[in-house]
Motif scaffolding. Structure first.
Motif, mmCIF file in Angstrom:
data_model
loop_
_atom_site.group_PDB
_atom_site.id
_atom_site.type_symbol
_atom_site.label_atom_id
_atom_site.label_comp_id
_atom_site.label_asym_id
_atom_site.label_seq_id
_atom_site.Cartn_x
_atom_site.Cartn_y
_atom_site.Cartn_z
ATOM 1 N N UNK A 70 0.853 -1.189 0.000
ATOM 2 C CA UNK A 70 0.000 0.000 0.000
ATOM 3 C C UNK A 70 0.892 1.243 0.000
ATOM 4 N N UNK A 71 0.542 2.189 -0.854
ATOM 5 C CA UNK A 71 1.347 3.417 -0.952
ATOM 6 C C UNK A 71 1.375 4.130 0.400
ATOM 7 N N UNK A 72 0.225 4.140 1.052
ATOM 8 C CA UNK A 72 0.150 4.846 2.344
ATOM 9 C C UNK A 72 1.028 4.182 3.396
ATOM 10 N N UNK A 73 0.990 2.828 3.420
ATOM 11 C CA UNK A 73 1.815 2.107 4.402
ATOM 12 C C UNK A 73 3.284 2.414 4.152
ATOM 13 N N UNK A 74 3.652 2.452 2.881
ATOM 14 C CA UNK A 74 5.047 2.756 2.531
ATOM 15 C C UNK A 74 5.394 4.196 2.927
ATOM 16 N N UNK A 75 4.481 5.106 2.654
ATOM 17 C CA UNK A 75 4.719 6.517 2.969
ATOM 18 C C UNK A 75 4.838 6.757 4.477
ATOM 19 N N UNK B 55 -0.151 16.091 0.658
ATOM 20 C CA UNK B 55 -0.119 15.363 -0.612
ATOM 21 C C UNK B 55 -0.802 13.998 -0.499
ATOM 22 N N UNK B 56 -0.582 13.320 0.640
ATOM 23 C CA UNK B 56 -1.233 12.013 0.828
ATOM 24 C C UNK B 56 -2.754 12.192 0.837
ATOM 25 N N UNK B 57 -3.198 13.259 1.503
ATOM 26 C CA UNK B 57 -4.648 13.495 1.563
ATOM 27 C C UNK B 57 -5.227 13.818 0.190
ATOM 28 N N UNK B 58 -4.535 14.674 -0.536
ATOM 29 C CA UNK B 58 -5.127 15.149 -1.800
ATOM 30 C C UNK B 58 -4.786 14.277 -2.998
#
Lengths: 269, 336
Positions: A70-75, B55-58
């Motif tokens: 997941x991109x979010x998990x990586x971020x 950036x993550x949100x948008x």
């Protein structure tokens, strides 16, 4: 003199700062192995599930299978650099990280042993450790010369669970490694990994079967595979268990593994 | 006087229901943008528009939320219209072949044209439209669209699609298989406006068509013959509804893969909760479907950290028990 020294000193400090601040996420077993060998284990903040060796890697959180990361998990690990093995290419992740402005580089897996030094140099360049690349390349063991001229027909089987065994045809790393060993791929008539079939196995009639180490505990099950009992490999019970990560990964341990397979094949002659 | 009051009361109820669902969507919007695997610091996000938090949100969460609303809404409104048109509570958008058509073409794209992977949604769209057109042609005779033939054609072509899919899966390599598995379980992680814009355009066209057909669809509930007597051109209505379903569902499936059960359960829940005019019911099912899928996406991306679950798995987990419940209820009612 001072005019020359100050910029040099500044460059050294800045370079050191760049190196020490790197937060690397490594996706791919061989990429992670090379990063650790370059002395960067402290900078690896997360890894994919295949990055298990050396043990130092296990300290870093596991993000799961490359394809499902997941991109979010990586971020959430706030990386500054993501290195991804080309074989595990996740286009969605690649696009997302590009949009978020995170540096992501695809490291070519390569196809032959000559590609290993190239891979090391590429990774070393990206992590500013070019000075250590040659040292690491020179430390790799060379491929030992063949001890016999006899060419065997080797079949690489990849068991992914009960009733899910695949045969490695041409254009696979297994095929390239069999060629490096100086033997013939029993499944040279097919391309890529294909589900095992009794008739293809009988037609290929391999002298030796190469299979991953984890199949050792299911050996009886393997010998029950339809068609296998009609092969030369079954009659002579010729089977070599291989470390797939090293054998297929074109990593630092690949040549060692090929040398070991060569020794085992010679001893069983 | 009493009639006028009842009419006014119904209008008030409709307006109230719409406001409630819009408020729920606004809350879902906040929750979806705020929560996820990446911990957002709202202070940083709102003060620094170049921060990773913003950036993550948008860039990641906002497109997903919009996609959830549009795709969930499309599946739900299509399901609602089909169930009304066929007068069958078990009807869902997959019946007209959009899903299987999209699946075949996406498989062809992934396996036979691996260099054209960026065009996967286009392949899916072509497949969805071609297959639904085939179903339509097979089911259309001199007297117009025959529903029984449509169902049979849908079943036959779905079976054919299964066989073609099996063959292509056999030919695929491991990487292609992974891409395919991901697609076949659905995902809202498209995050690409160049792909989402055509989807929004097609869905908008479909929605306009649905809205335009709502009054006729309302009359169709009385029965085909009755609708015809009341001046509704039933065949034209069916064909236009078919087109609206193909537009909305086809575009959604092509972009986000197969997301099951939304088109089946949301229309039911909408019907159980409300009893309004057809226009309002269609709008409600669209909004409710969108809200449902957006919230399911939140579950899918947070339930098993650090990985994301395919959204189709989440919707199927919730949808299957409800589907079984529906079948049992139907059986009981038919015995009673």
């Amino acid at each position: 003199m001072r005019l020359v020294l100050w910029p040099l000193f500044y460059l050294l400090i800045v370079n050191q700062a760049v190196c020490s601040e790197q937060r690397i996420i490594s996706i791919g077993a061989s990429v992670s192995e090379i990063l650790v060998a370059l002395g960067l284990e402290e900078q690896i903040v997360a890894r994919d599930v295949t990055s298990q060796r050396p043990a130092a890697l296990l300290k870093a959180p596991d993000l799961g299978q490359a394809h499902h990361i997941s991109t979010e998990a990586l971020m959430s690990h706030r990386p500054t650099l993501v290195l991804m093995s080309s074989g595990l290419m996740n286009k969605r992740l690649h696009k997302d990280l590009n949009q978020l402005g995170i540096a992501i580089h695809i490291i070519e897996d390569g196809k032959t042993l000559e590609d290993i030094p190239k891979k090391i140099r590429e990774i070393a360049r990206l992590v500013h450790r070019i000075d250590r690349a040659d040292q690491l390349i020179n430390s790799l063991a060379p491929l030992s010369p063949p001890q016999s001229q006899q060419q065997l027909k080797l079949a690489f089987l990849y068991a992914r669970g009960p009733s899910h065994t695949f045969m490695a045809g041409t254009e696979t790393t297994a095929d390239a490694m069999i060629t490096e060993l100086g033997h013939l791929n029993a499944f040279a008539q097919m391309q890529g990994f294909k589900p095992i079939s009794a008739e293809a196995l009988i037609k290929a009639n391999p002298d030796v079967i190469l299979i991953q180490e984890s199949s050792q505990k299911n050996l009886d099950e393997l010998w029950q595979t339809p068609g296998i009992q009609m092969t030369q490999a079954y009659r002579s019970r010729s089977i070599v268990f291989v470390d797939t990560l090293a054998f297929l990964g074109l990593s630092l341990k690949t040549v060692d593994e090929l040398n070991r397979i060569r020794r085992v094949l010679h001893e069983s002659d | 006087m009493k009639v006028i009051n009842l009419e006014r009361q119904r209008h008030t109820q409709e307006r109230l229901a719409l406001w409630v669902i819009l408020i729920l969507i606004a809350i879902a919007f906040g929750i979806n943008l705020r929560f996820g695997l990446y911990p957002i610091d709202l202070f940083i996000a709102l003060n620094d528009l170049k921060s990773q938090d913003f950036l993550v949100m948008t860039q990641l969460r906002l497109p997903r939320f919009i996609l959830g609303l549009v795709v969930g809404g499309s599946l739900a409104i299509s399901g609602f219209a089909l169930q009304t048109m066929l007068r069958n509570p078990l009807a869902e958008p997959g019946l007209i072949g959009v899903s299987s058509g999209a699946m075949i073409m996406v498989l062809i794209g992934i396996v036979l044209f691996p260099d054209w992977i960026a065009f996967t949604p286009l392949f899916g769209l072509i497949g969805a439209f071609t297959m639904s057109f085939l179903v339509y042609r097979l089911a259309t005779f001199n007297r117009g669209l025959n529903i029984t033939m449509m169902l049979l054609a849908g079943i036959a072509l779905n079976a054919l699609a299964g066989a073609v899919a099996g063959l292509l899966i056999f030919l695929s390599n491991e990487q292609q298989l992974k891409t395919l598995t991901f697609w076949s379980m659905g995902s809202l992680s498209i995050n690409d406006w160049s792909l989402m814009t055509p989807l929004l355009f097609m869905v908008s066209l479909g929605l306009i068509l649905f809205y335009h057909l709502a009054s006729s669809l309302e009359v169709l509930q009385l029965g085909e013959r009755e609708a015809q007597h009341l001046g509704v051109s039933v065949q034209s209505l069916k064909s236009k509804l078919f087109l609206a379903v193909a537009l909305t569902t086809g575009a959604s499936v092509a972009l986000c893969g197969l997301i099951g059960f939304v088109g089946l359960i949301i229309p039911h829940i909408t019907r159980q909760l409300f009893s309004f005019r057809m226009k309002t019911m269609l709008v409600m099912s669209f909004l409710f479907g969108g809200l449902f899928l957006a919230m399911m996406d939140l579950v899918a991306r947070t339930i098993f950290p650090p990985s994301e679950l395919a959204i189709g798995i989440v919707t199927s987990f919730i949808g299957t028990p409800y589907f079984i419940y529906l079948i049992i209820q139907r059986e009981r009612r038919s015995y009673a």
